[in-house]
Scaffold this motif. Sequence first.
Motif, PDB file in Angstrom:
ATOM      1  N   GLY A  96       0.835  -1.203   0.000  1.00 27.73           N
ATOM      2  CA  GLY A  96       0.000   0.000   0.000  1.00 27.73           C
ATOM      3  C   GLY A  96       0.867   1.249   0.000  1.00 27.73           C
ATOM      4  N   GLY A  97       1.928   1.219   0.786  1.00 28.84           N
ATOM      5  CA  GLY A  97       2.867   2.341   0.831  1.00 28.84           C
ATOM      6  C   GLY A  97       3.540   2.556  -0.517  1.00 28.84           C
ATOM      7  N   ILE A  98       3.918   1.455  -1.178  1.00 26.83           N
ATOM      8  CA  ILE A  98       4.583   1.562  -2.480  1.00 26.83           C
ATOM      9  C   ILE A  98       3.636   2.193  -3.501  1.00 26.83           C
ATOM     10  CG2 ILE A  98       5.440   0.226  -4.442  1.00 26.83           C
ATOM     11  CD1 ILE A  98       6.644  -1.758  -2.469  1.00 26.83           C
ATOM     12  N   PHE A  99       2.391   1.710  -3.522  1.00 28.49           N
ATOM     13  CA  PHE A  99       1.422   2.249  -4.491  1.00 28.49           C
ATOM     14  C   PHE A  99       1.204   3.744  -4.259  1.00 28.49           C
ATOM     15  CE2 PHE A  99      -1.296  -0.777  -7.052  1.00 28.49           C
ATOM     16  CZ  PHE A  99      -0.312  -1.744  -7.142  1.00 28.49           C
ATOM     17  N   ALA A 100       0.997   4.098  -2.972  1.00 29.93           N
ATOM     18  CA  ALA A 100       0.765   5.504  -2.663  1.00 29.93           C
ATOM     19  C   ALA A 100       1.976   6.343  -3.046  1.00 29.93           C
ATOM     20  CB  ALA A 100       0.452   5.663  -1.177  1.00 29.93           C
ATOM     21  N   ALA A 101       3.176   5.825  -2.755  1.00 35.22           N
ATOM     22  CA  ALA A 101       4.393   6.578  -3.061  1.00 35.22           C
ATOM     23  C   ALA A 101       4.564   6.735  -4.563  1.00 35.22           C
ATOM     24  CB  ALA A 101       5.611   5.869  -2.464  1.00 35.22           C
ATOM     25  N   GLY A 102       4.300   5.661  -5.313  1.00 35.17           N
ATOM     26  CA  GLY A 102       4.439   5.735  -6.772  1.00 35.17           C
ATOM     27  C   GLY A 102       3.522   6.802  -7.341  1.00 35.17           C
ATOM     28  N   PHE A 103       2.300   6.818  -6.852  1.00 36.51           N
ATOM     29  CA  PHE A 103       1.347   7.818  -7.332  1.00 36.51           C
ATOM     30  C   PHE A 103       1.794   9.224  -6.923  1.00 36.51           C
ATOM     31  CE2 PHE A 103      -2.369  10.455  -6.481  1.00 36.51           C
ATOM     32  CZ  PHE A 103      -2.908  10.508  -7.754  1.00 36.51           C
ATOM     33  N   ALA A 104       2.205   9.364  -5.668  1.00 38.73           N
ATOM     34  CA  ALA A 104       2.596  10.687  -5.177  1.00 38.73           C
ATOM     35  C   ALA A 104       3.822  11.216  -5.914  1.00 38.73           C
ATOM     36  CB  ALA A 104       2.881  10.610  -3.670  1.00 38.73           C
ATOM     37  N   ILE A 121      -5.738   7.507  -1.271  1.00 38.53           N
ATOM     38  CA  ILE A 121      -6.403   6.538  -0.393  1.00 38.53           C
ATOM     39  C   ILE A 121      -6.758   5.289  -1.187  1.00 38.53           C
ATOM     40  CG2 ILE A 121      -8.459   6.146   1.014  1.00 38.53           C
ATOM     41  CD1 ILE A 121      -8.345   9.159   1.719  1.00 38.53           C
ATOM     42  N   LEU A 122      -7.309   5.519  -2.398  1.00 38.97           N
ATOM     43  CA  LEU A 122      -7.644   4.379  -3.250  1.00 38.97           C
ATOM     44  C   LEU A 122      -6.391   3.575  -3.600  1.00 38.97           C
ATOM     45  CD1 LEU A 122     -10.301   5.803  -5.736  1.00 38.97           C
ATOM     46  CD2 LEU A 122     -10.608   4.138  -3.892  1.00 38.97           C
ATOM     47  N   ALA A 123      -5.307   4.292  -3.912  1.00 37.29           N
ATOM     48  CA  ALA A 123      -4.074   3.608  -4.310  1.00 37.29           C
ATOM     49  C   ALA A 123      -3.544   2.751  -3.164  1.00 37.29           C
ATOM     50  CB  ALA A 123      -3.014   4.631  -4.733  1.00 37.29           C
ATOM     51  N   GLY A 124      -3.585   3.292  -1.946  1.00 34.40           N
ATOM     52  CA  GLY A 124      -3.118   2.524  -0.790  1.00 34.40           C
ATOM     53  C   GLY A 124      -3.944   1.269  -0.602  1.00 34.40           C
ATOM     54  N   PHE A 125      -5.269   1.428  -0.692  1.00 39.54           N
ATOM     55  CA  PHE A 125      -6.152   0.271  -0.518  1.00 39.54           C
ATOM     56  C   PHE A 125      -5.879  -0.755  -1.611  1.00 39.54           C
ATOM     57  CE2 PHE A 125      -9.995  -2.217  -0.696  1.00 39.54           C
ATOM     58  CZ  PHE A 125     -10.369  -2.335   0.631  1.00 39.54           C
ATOM     59  N   ALA A 126      -5.759  -0.257  -2.865  1.00 42.12           N
ATOM     60  CA  ALA A 126      -5.558  -1.170  -3.991  1.00 42.12           C
ATOM     61  C   ALA A 126      -4.239  -1.918  -3.854  1.00 42.12           C
ATOM     62  CB  ALA A 126      -5.597  -0.383  -5.308  1.00 42.12           C
ATOM     63  N   GLY A 127      -3.188  -1.214  -3.419  1.00 40.38           N
ATOM     64  CA  GLY A 127      -1.886  -1.865  -3.272  1.00 40.38           C
ATOM     65  C   GLY A 127      -1.945  -3.007  -2.272  1.00 40.38           C
ATOM     66  N   GLY A 128      -2.566  -2.750  -1.119  1.00 39.89           N
ATOM     67  CA  GLY A 128      -2.679  -3.796  -0.109  1.00 39.89           C
ATOM     68  C   GLY A 128      -3.529  -4.950  -0.589  1.00 39.89           C
ATOM     69  N   GLN A 245     -14.146 -15.828   0.619  1.00 39.27           N
ATOM     70  CA  GLN A 245     -12.765 -15.850   1.110  1.00 39.27           C
ATOM     71  C   GLN A 245     -11.934 -14.820   0.359  1.00 39.27           C
ATOM     72  OE1 GLN A 245     -11.791 -19.995   0.523  1.00 39.27           O
ATOM     73  NE2 GLN A 245     -11.866 -20.399   2.729  1.00 39.27           N
ATOM     74  N   ILE A 246     -12.096 -14.795  -0.966  1.00 36.25           N
ATOM     75  CA  ILE A 246     -11.333 -13.834  -1.760  1.00 36.25           C
ATOM     76  C   ILE A 246     -11.713 -12.413  -1.348  1.00 36.25           C
ATOM     77  CG2 ILE A 246     -10.909 -12.956  -4.082  1.00 36.25           C
ATOM     78  CD1 ILE A 246     -11.332 -15.796  -5.100  1.00 36.25           C
ATOM     79  N   ALA A 247     -13.029 -12.149  -1.248  1.00 29.75           N
ATOM     80  CA  ALA A 247     -13.478 -10.796  -0.909  1.00 29.75           C
ATOM     81  C   ALA A 247     -12.911 -10.363   0.446  1.00 29.75           C
ATOM     82  CB  ALA A 247     -15.001 -10.758  -0.882  1.00 29.75           C
ATOM     83  N   VAL A 248     -13.010 -11.243   1.440  1.00 26.13           N
ATOM     84  CA  VAL A 248     -12.565 -10.869   2.784  1.00 26.13           C
ATOM     85  C   VAL A 248     -11.062 -10.642   2.824  1.00 26.13           C
ATOM     86  CG1 VAL A 248     -12.218 -11.844   5.085  1.00 26.13           C
ATOM     87  CG2 VAL A 248     -14.486 -11.827   4.075  1.00 26.13           C
ATOM     88  N   LEU A 249     -10.306 -11.487   2.126  1.00 25.58           N
ATOM     89  CA  LEU A 249      -8.851 -11.287   2.135  1.00 25.58           C
ATOM     90  C   LEU A 249      -8.462 -10.008   1.404  1.00 25.58           C
ATOM     91  CD1 LEU A 249      -7.253 -14.825   1.821  1.00 25.58           C
ATOM     92  CD2 LEU A 249      -6.935 -13.164   3.639  1.00 25.58           C
ATOM     93  N   LEU A 250      -9.215  -9.649   0.336  1.00 22.27           N
ATOM     94  CA  LEU A 250      -8.908  -8.396  -0.362  1.00 22.27           C
ATOM     95  C   LEU A 250      -9.209  -7.201   0.540  1.00 22.27           C
ATOM     96  CD1 LEU A 250     -10.075  -8.898  -4.066  1.00 22.27           C
ATOM     97  CD2 LEU A 250      -7.835  -9.226  -3.042  1.00 22.27           C
ATOM     98  N   ILE A 251     -10.326  -7.247   1.240  1.00 24.66           N
ATOM     99  CA  ILE A 251     -10.651  -6.157   2.173  1.00 24.66           C
ATOM    100  C   ILE A 251      -9.571  -6.068   3.257  1.00 24.66           C
ATOM    101  CG2 ILE A 251     -12.279  -5.417   3.955  1.00 24.66           C
ATOM    102  CD1 ILE A 251     -14.493  -6.702   2.212  1.00 24.66           C
ATOM    103  N   SER A 252      -9.204  -7.237   3.774  1.00 24.04           N
ATOM    104  CA  SER A 252      -8.188  -7.277   4.817  1.00 24.04           C
ATOM    105  C   SER A 252      -6.875  -6.668   4.320  1.00 24.04           C
ATOM    106  CB  SER A 252      -7.995  -8.739   5.244  1.00 24.04           C
ATOM    107  OG  SER A 252      -6.952  -8.859   6.139  1.00 24.04           O
ATOM    108  N   GLY A 253      -6.450  -7.097   3.126  1.00 29.36           N
ATOM    109  CA  GLY A 253      -5.216  -6.553   2.560  1.00 29.36           C
ATOM    110  C   GLY A 253      -5.339  -5.058   2.307  1.00 29.36           C
ATOM    111  N   GLY A 254      -6.509  -4.639   1.839  1.00 28.38           N
ATOM    112  CA  GLY A 254      -6.712  -3.220   1.560  1.00 28.38           C
ATOM    113  C   GLY A 254      -6.590  -2.366   2.818  1.00 28.38           C
ATOM    114  N   LEU A 255      -7.141  -2.860   3.924  1.00 27.56           N
ATOM    115  CA  LEU A 255      -7.037  -2.121   5.183  1.00 27.56           C
ATOM    116  C   LEU A 255      -5.578  -1.975   5.605  1.00 27.56           C
ATOM    117  CD1 LEU A 255     -10.016  -3.748   7.103  1.00 27.56           C
ATOM    118  CD2 LEU A 255      -9.826  -1.349   6.439  1.00 27.56           C
ATOM    119  N   ALA A 256      -4.821  -3.063   5.463  1.00 25.32           N
ATOM    120  CA  ALA A 256      -3.393  -2.987   5.796  1.00 25.32           C
ATOM    121  C   ALA A 256      -2.694  -2.028   4.845  1.00 25.32           C
ATOM    122  CB  ALA A 256      -2.763  -4.380   5.730  1.00 25.32           C
TER     123      ALA A 256
END
Lengths: 357, 306
Positions: A96-104, A121-128, A245-256
């Motif tokens: 998430g940090g990498i995605f946000a940094a790349g965009f910034a 915010i979207l980029a961070g969520f998407a990266g995670g 399972q996929i949905a929950v893990l994506l949400i979980s990763g996005g939060l991180a």
Amino acid sequence: MRLKLEKKAHSGLRIVPLTLMIAAPVLLAGAVLFEAVGADPLAAYAVMLQGALGNWFNCSEVLVKAIPLMLTGLAVAVAARMQLWNIGCEGQLVCGGIFAAGFALYAADALPAPAVIPILILAGFAGGALWALIPALLKARWNVNEIISTLMFNYVAVILMQHLYFGPWRDPMGRGFPGTAMFVRSAWLPRFFHTRIHLGLFIALGAALLLYYSLGHTTWGYRVTVIGLSPQAARYANFDAGRQQIAVLLISGGLAGLAGMGEVCGIHLRLQQGLAVGYGYDGIIVAFLAYLNPLAVPLVALLLAGLIVGGEQLQAVAHLPASISMVLEGCLLLAILAATVFSTHRLRIVRDDEEGP
Amino acid sequence: MTENFAISLLAAAVQSGTPILYATLGEILCEKSGVLNLGVEGIMMIGALAGFMAAASTGSPLLGFLAGGACGALLAAVHGWVCLSFRGNQVVSGLALTILGSGLADYLGTPFVGRQAPGFDPFALPLLSRVPLLGDIFFNQDLLVYISYLIVPLMWIFLRNTRWGLSLRCAGENPDAAVANGISVTAYRWMGTLGGGFLGGLGGAYLSLAYTHLWSNGLSAGRGWIAVALVIFAFWRPERALMGAYLFGGVMAFQLRLQAAGTSIPSSILLMLPYALTIFVIVLASWRRPQSAMPTSLGVNVEPTE
């Protein structure tokens, strides 16, 4: 005479004995460890307390540290509600940090300023979420153990991040500093109250409320809980466990991932060393300390953040290793696991000549 | 050049596979008794530090090695206490153990960074080392590697042919049947947990005493987790753990050599190799339905009946 655990008629825990049962062994373990390196335990605890709560600035730093812990804690909790073990929050945070940094770094200055933060915010969520995608697919498709796959991706993410800030993304003006250039102003998360408390705090609190509502009061949350508690019942009710399972893990990763975005755009203002400092693993402790309840996560995150800030003060003031906070966190989690048995059992002293019930 | 390179690479594969082998064998023993211990990484970390500290202060590498095992067992005892005495969740307790072990090793080990301690050096085994090819690969190693060669068949025999081994497996497969046959499930699970921790600690001690001859924070670098993955890959069988550990040892050795030789492959890709391979291996194993070989009651706590 010996001690015996036996089932209680009514299950439940009282908060005061529980707190004592958890706090006493942890504080004792810490005292032994302070003695081991020749420090006075009482003085050391005083330094930690002073460091965490001594003045307004220190208190605000506890809040700052609590932001990523809330998000990773929620990430672990939402997955664990479905009996999925996301141990990969550290890597998802980094991604998430990498995605946000790349965009910034490469897109933010070309966009109108008000659009930048929402996209970050979207980029961070998407990266995670992306970093959780492969373990999620492997789990849903072939039942690949997600503990191992998510954990291995942590190591890969950290190596990738180091490759970026030591290599292609390195600040050309940085004279060897391991990090990217500082982001443009529009990509800094707003800060509040003249402290380092940033927008991430409100994102985290919002996420906690949203998860509390959707896990407890929607059909989706009901499905997740049922799949977690009883996969057979879920199959009988025709819930598509794999997709959930996929949905929950994506949400979980996005939060991180949001936690990583918050650290990068709210605190460091560049991608640099010091992003992967264990908030992902701390999230596991937060989640289980909160008994997987999203509303309890922010409070527990504060407690743990206090421990971490206290540990850092101990290093700065008394030159003791800050890793003491990691040790205390581990003890805390073990004590809670052991204490949980008392919600359904109680200790009884049995004499040798007495027959058990 | 190529033949010598291949032989020295394979010998290095055995060497760097050995700590993983110890840890994998330990986790197999533990899981066979029905206890899932995800704290191997923390146990290895503690074993590495304790081994180094003991060797540095007594001057005896062998005492250091044993101290590594003993402290590994001690940390595993915390897991046993939480899961077997208090019936805590085994997954979470293992994760807590990893955090505790890594933190503790960092906290207590900081003064030992950069210090010297006596370690183990390779020596040729008489006769065996003169066998063409195999001698150079397997019998020009240090004492701890030779000990690991012995542990594999011993564990195989223990689990298959001894009363204790069969009872331990019964505690992991079918605790109810074990109880009905007068076997104390709790006692055998303690045996698996402590034995597994001891072997994991030995694996950690190998790292600091024979592999690097140094202590540094974060020394085990995920090897404990690789061991947890290898148990599944090995279908809980010691002889397959040997193959898996040497495969990983080979990749680690190969990766180091490529880096030293200065290839055009970016070093970050090479560093990722062992972790990517772990994921690949665990996917491969999942295709072959490891659930069939998994101890049926793995991770499930039982109510004490006495």
